[in-house]
Enzyme design. Structure first.
Site, PDB file in Angstrom:
ATOM      1  N   ASN A  72     -10.078  -0.649   0.895  1.00  0.00           N
ATOM      2  CA  ASN A  72      -8.718  -0.408   0.777  1.00  0.00           C
ATOM      3  C   ASN A  72      -8.381  -0.837  -0.688  1.00  0.00           C
ATOM      4  OD1 ASN A  72      -5.892  -0.937   0.988  1.00  0.00           O
ATOM      5  ND2 ASN A  72      -6.006  -1.913   2.744  1.00  0.00           N
ATOM      6  N   CYS A 112       0.829  -1.174  -0.016  1.00  0.00           N
ATOM      7  CA  CYS A 112       0.024   0.052  -0.110  1.00  0.00           C
ATOM      8  C   CYS A 112       0.792   1.224  -0.010  1.00  0.00           C
ATOM      9  CB  CYS A 112      -1.130   0.048   1.073  1.00  0.00           C
ATOM     10  SG  CYS A 112      -1.965  -1.550   1.145  1.00  0.00           S
ATOM     11  N   HIS A 170      -3.847   6.859   3.782  1.00  0.00           N
ATOM     12  CA  HIS A 170      -4.029   5.534   3.131  1.00  0.00           C
ATOM     13  C   HIS A 170      -5.431   4.931   3.622  1.00  0.00           C
ATOM     14  CE1 HIS A 170      -4.085   1.586   1.415  1.00  0.00           C
ATOM     15  NE2 HIS A 170      -3.789   0.865   2.518  1.00  0.00           N
TER      16      HIS A 170
HETATM   17  N1  ACO Z   1     -17.927  -9.947   9.834  1.00  0.00           N
HETATM   18  C1  ACO Z   1     -18.098 -10.447  11.092  1.00  0.00           C
HETATM   19  N2  ACO Z   1     -17.301 -10.917  12.269  1.00  0.00           N
HETATM   20  C2  ACO Z   1     -16.165 -10.717  11.605  1.00  0.00           C
HETATM   21  C3  ACO Z   1     -15.642 -10.396  10.530  1.00  0.00           C
HETATM   22  C4  ACO Z   1     -16.651 -10.104   9.625  1.00  0.00           C
HETATM   23  N3  ACO Z   1     -16.341  -9.824   8.274  1.00  0.00           N
HETATM   24  N4  ACO Z   1     -14.240 -10.525  10.565  1.00  0.00           N
HETATM   25  C5  ACO Z   1     -13.830 -11.157  11.393  1.00  0.00           C
HETATM   26  N5  ACO Z   1     -15.018 -11.102  12.290  1.00  0.00           N
HETATM   27  C6  ACO Z   1     -15.101 -11.632  13.828  1.00  0.00           C
HETATM   28  C7  ACO Z   1     -13.901 -12.319  14.073  1.00  0.00           C
HETATM   29  O1  ACO Z   1     -13.836 -13.697  13.950  1.00  0.00           O
HETATM   30  C8  ACO Z   1     -13.742 -12.033  15.656  1.00  0.00           C
HETATM   31  O2  ACO Z   1     -14.597 -13.012  16.142  1.00  0.00           O
HETATM   32  P1  ACO Z   1     -14.235 -13.675  17.663  1.00  0.00           P
HETATM   33  O3  ACO Z   1     -14.298 -12.621  18.562  1.00  0.00           O
HETATM   34  O4  ACO Z   1     -15.449 -14.748  17.993  1.00  0.00           O
HETATM   35  O5  ACO Z   1     -12.957 -14.465  17.472  1.00  0.00           O
HETATM   36  C9  ACO Z   1     -14.267 -10.807  15.954  1.00  0.00           C
HETATM   37  O6  ACO Z   1     -14.993 -10.341  14.764  1.00  0.00           O
HETATM   38  C10 ACO Z   1     -13.312  -9.750  16.188  1.00  0.00           C
HETATM   39  O7  ACO Z   1     -12.312 -10.126  15.141  1.00  0.00           O
HETATM   40  P2  ACO Z   1     -11.013  -8.747  15.472  1.00  0.00           P
HETATM   41  O8  ACO Z   1     -10.013  -9.217  14.009  1.00  0.00           O
HETATM   42  O9  ACO Z   1     -10.505  -8.681  16.683  1.00  0.00           O
HETATM   43  O10 ACO Z   1     -11.719  -7.209  14.812  1.00  0.00           O
HETATM   44  P3  ACO Z   1     -11.112  -6.009  14.795  1.00  0.00           P
HETATM   45  O11 ACO Z   1     -11.864  -5.078  15.510  1.00  0.00           O
HETATM   46  O12 ACO Z   1      -9.636  -5.899  14.898  1.00  0.00           O
HETATM   47  O13 ACO Z   1     -11.178  -5.605  13.192  1.00  0.00           O
HETATM   48  C11 ACO Z   1     -10.103  -5.492  11.169  1.00  0.00           C
HETATM   49  C12 ACO Z   1     -10.816  -6.461  12.476  1.00  0.00           C
HETATM   50  C13 ACO Z   1     -11.062  -4.548  10.485  1.00  0.00           C
HETATM   51  C14 ACO Z   1      -9.499  -6.603  10.089  1.00  0.00           C
HETATM   52  C15 ACO Z   1      -9.059  -4.666  11.844  1.00  0.00           C
HETATM   53  O14 ACO Z   1      -8.205  -5.602  12.640  1.00  0.00           O
HETATM   54  C16 ACO Z   1      -8.243  -3.936  10.727  1.00  0.00           C
HETATM   55  O15 ACO Z   1      -8.675  -3.250  10.175  1.00  0.00           O
HETATM   56  N6  ACO Z   1      -6.744  -4.425  10.901  1.00  0.00           N
HETATM   57  C17 ACO Z   1      -5.990  -3.642   9.681  1.00  0.00           C
HETATM   58  C18 ACO Z   1      -6.060  -4.110   8.440  1.00  0.00           C
HETATM   59  C19 ACO Z   1      -5.470  -3.328   7.462  1.00  0.00           C
HETATM   60  O16 ACO Z   1      -5.465  -2.135   7.714  1.00  0.00           O
HETATM   61  N7  ACO Z   1      -4.677  -3.978   6.305  1.00  0.00           N
HETATM   62  C20 ACO Z   1      -3.922  -3.312   5.631  1.00  0.00           C
HETATM   63  C21 ACO Z   1      -3.599  -4.021   4.437  1.00  0.00           C
HETATM   64  S1  ACO Z   1      -2.563  -3.072   3.793  1.00  0.00           S
HETATM   65  C22 ACO Z   1      -1.631  -4.073   2.354  1.00  0.00           C
HETATM   66  O17 ACO Z   1      -0.444  -3.715   2.321  1.00  0.00           O
HETATM   67  C23 ACO Z   1      -2.546  -5.048   1.590  1.00  0.00           C
END
Ligand code: ACO
Length: 335
Positions: free
Chosen positions: A284, A114, A254
């Site tokens: 994203n 990214c 970003h």
């Molecule tokens: N729908 C419903 N529930 C979900 C989903 C979904 N799509 N995805 C995960 N969950 C559940 C999980 O299974 C978990 O359940 P559990 O508590 O029973 O185990 C619960 O939701 C909480 O999951 P978390 O991962 O703790 O959720 P969080 O609040 O951290 O949000 C997210 C997850 C949105 C992915 C966040 O961590 C995030 O934005 N991280 C950064 C991602 C990012 O910026 N990536 C960059 C990529 S850049 C590149 O180079 C490609």
């Protein structure tokens, strides 16, 4: 040595297909409410089956050249940031060089996930300041839908496809790019990766069975890194330009997650109103995220001549990058 460089044209290409949260909720165990509240994303664009990253890059590049009032013959260097090239080689820059009909100029793909577009801007700026090039096309284009596991609810709700482009030209002193900061930390590599398809694990039946050609991510680890990286990179770019948060008129972060952007805004002590946000429409889009947001910020009047902006990003690697820009002041014509 030249004085500096600036952006004189911007372009964007959006695939026509819109995939909403409601549609996704019919295929994976998720809800519109969960996706909106955890990420801010409402919908994303998906490239047509016959479209690849070079098609998105080409569409964005055409518009950027048009808005710059510059013909393909004037381009001296093409840089494309992408994690999803059409193929391993030739690179996307060569593919669009052919379609644009430019001279046989330097063609380079930048791979910093990214962060690739801002890394590309930095290379372009260096080429202009050193006198190696006068007009540089910098593109960010991604078809992340091709490396997304559509059965993994933890990742498939996050990403989308888009292309964005900028044309850079020399600038007068005090206009254009004022500072760049680039960073990388390979210790974070395991948190966000696509394991197979390269020279370590070439494509095989086994790698495909294990789903190793998809994005694999430790979301919470990436989240914590992302907030820290956005803050540190933006603060460093400002320091290097002898500026502070109070000087900033607009921030193009970003577009990964609205909560990451809001946390960074609080920590940087820059009002959220100065942050341009379009993650709700595209998710994203990795290397395309910054140029598409900048294009839309300029179209919405959030980016004005003389305004001081910060572009800041983070990505897999880990990588991060930021730059400061005094908007406007481009010298369009060759001397
Ligand atoms: N729908 C419903 N529930 C979900 C989903 C979904 N799509 N995805 C995960 N969950 C559940 C999980 O299974 C978990 O359940 P559990 O508590 O029973 O185990 C619960 O939701 C909480 O999951 P978390 O991962 O703790 O959720 P969080 O609040 O951290 O949000 C997210 C997850 C949105 C992915 C966040 O961590 C995030 O934005 N991280 C950064 C991602 C990012 O910026 N990536 C960059 C990529 S850049 C590149 O180079 C490609």
């Amino acid at each position: 040595m030249r004085q500096g460089s600036t952006i004189v044209g911007l372009g964007r290409y959006l695939p026509g297909r819109i995939l909403t949260n409601a549609e996704l909720a019919r295929t994976v165990d998720t809800t519109d409410e969960w996706i909106r509240s955890r990420t801010g994303v409402e919908e994303r664009r998906i490239a047509a089956p016959e479209e690849a990253s070079s098609d998105l890059a080409y569409g964005a590049a055409r518009e950027a050249l048009e808005t710059a009032g510059i013909g393909p013959a004037e381009i001296d260097l093409i840089i494309v940031g992408t994690t999803t090239p059409d193929m391993v080689f030739p690179n996307v820059a060569c593919l669009i060089q052919k379609r644009l009909g430019t001279r046989t100029v330097g063609c380079l793909d930048v791979s910093a996930a990214c962060s690739s577009f801002v890394y590309g801007l930095s290379v372009a700026h260096g080429a202009i300041v050193s006198g190696q090039a006068e007009t540089v096309l910098v593109v960010g284009a991604e078809t992340l839908s091709r490396i997304t596991n559509w059965r993994d609810r933890a990742t498939c709700v996050l990403f989308g496809d888009c292309g964005g482009a900028a044309v850079l030209r020399p600038a007068r002193k005090g206009d254009g790019f004022l500072s760049f900061t680039l960073g990388g930390d390979g210790q974070g590599g395991d948190a966000l990766q696509m394991k197979a398809g390269g020279s370590r694990r070439p494509a095989s039946y086994e790698t495909i069975e294990r789903g190793e050609h998809y994005i694999a991510m430790n979301g919470s680890e990436v989240y914590q890194f992302a907030v820290r990286a956005l803050c540190d990179a933006a603060a460093q770019a400002l320091r290097e330009a002898d500026l502070g948060p109070a000087d900033v008129d607009f921030v193009i972060p970003h577009q990964a997650n609205i909560r990451i952007i809001e946390s960074a805004a609080r920590r940087l002590k820059i009002p959220m109103e100065k942050f341009f946000v379009n993650v709700q429409r595209y998710g994203n889009t990795s290397a395309a995220s910054i140029p598409v947001a900048l294009y839309e910020a300029a179209a919405a009047g959030c980016v004005r001549d003389g305004g001081l902006g910060v572009l800041v990003t983070f990505g897999a690697g880990y990588t991060w990058a930021a730059c400061t820009i005094r908007w406007g002041g481009g010298i369009r014509r060759r001397a």
